[in-house]
Motif scaffolding. Structure first.
Motif, mmCIF file in Angstrom:
data_model
loop_
_atom_site.group_PDB
_atom_site.id
_atom_site.type_symbol
_atom_site.label_atom_id
_atom_site.label_comp_id
_atom_site.label_asym_id
_atom_site.label_seq_id
_atom_site.Cartn_x
_atom_site.Cartn_y
_atom_site.Cartn_z
ATOM 1 N N SER A 211 7.611 -2.039 -5.788
ATOM 2 C CA SER A 211 7.100 -2.274 -4.409
ATOM 3 C C SER A 211 5.622 -2.453 -4.279
ATOM 4 N N VAL A 212 5.154 -2.914 -3.200
ATOM 5 C CA VAL A 212 3.449 -3.068 -3.020
ATOM 6 C C VAL A 212 3.505 -1.515 -2.368
ATOM 7 N N SER A 213 4.186 -0.914 -1.569
ATOM 8 C CA SER A 213 4.339 0.529 -1.272
ATOM 9 C C SER A 213 4.368 1.266 -2.359
ATOM 10 N N ALA A 214 4.891 1.316 -3.457
ATOM 11 C CA ALA A 214 4.850 2.111 -4.714
ATOM 12 C C ALA A 214 3.394 1.974 -5.304
ATOM 13 N N LYS B 98 3.282 -12.058 -13.265
ATOM 14 C CA LYS B 98 4.238 -13.176 -13.412
ATOM 15 C C LYS B 98 5.696 -13.008 -12.833
ATOM 16 N N SER B 99 6.089 -11.850 -13.028
ATOM 17 C CA SER B 99 7.547 -11.594 -12.643
ATOM 18 C C SER B 99 7.404 -11.102 -11.424
ATOM 19 N N GLY B 100 6.498 -11.124 -10.579
ATOM 20 C CA GLY B 100 6.526 -10.603 -9.148
ATOM 21 C C GLY B 100 6.134 -9.076 -8.798
#
Length: 110
Positions: A85-88, A61-63
């Motif tokens: 991040s998405v990459s992480a 929920k916090s992105g």
């Protein structure tokens, strides 16, 4: 090389963490009522970790990106930490794939 660490929660349930070679936790299980069920969860992770289709890539929920690893029956067998991040998150998935199959088991409950 990675390892599964079995511990006991304060409520008496067993859980495991998959740790990467650097000691960082990359996957955490649910609580299990028996050590045998916990060991079964580890075997399920080993079996399913290499299948990219078993990973649900999600956002809190916090992105914050995170993932769940699911068994063939759709049950969640492990969850990741929250990533920045998405990459992480993708690196975390790759780390589970790389470490799970031949990870040793460190039972800290005996």
């Amino acid at each position: 090389m990675g390892k599964f660490v079995i511990t006991k929660r304060t409520n008496g349930e067993f859980q495991f963490n998959l740790k990467a070679g650097n000691g960082q936790t990359i996957l955490t299980s649910e609580g299990y009522t028996t050590k045998a069920a916990c060991s079964g969860g580890i075997e399920s992770v080993k079996k399913n970790a290499s299948d990219d289709g078993r990973y649900d890539r999600l956002e809190s929920k916090s992105g914050k990106p995170y993932f769940n690893l699911k068994a063939s029956n759709g049950q969640i067998i492990g969850a990741s930490e929250m990533y920045e991040s998405v990459s992480a998150r993708e690196n975390g998935i790759e780390s589970v794939k790389k470490n799970a199959a031949d990870a040793a088991v460190d039972d800290q409950t005996s």
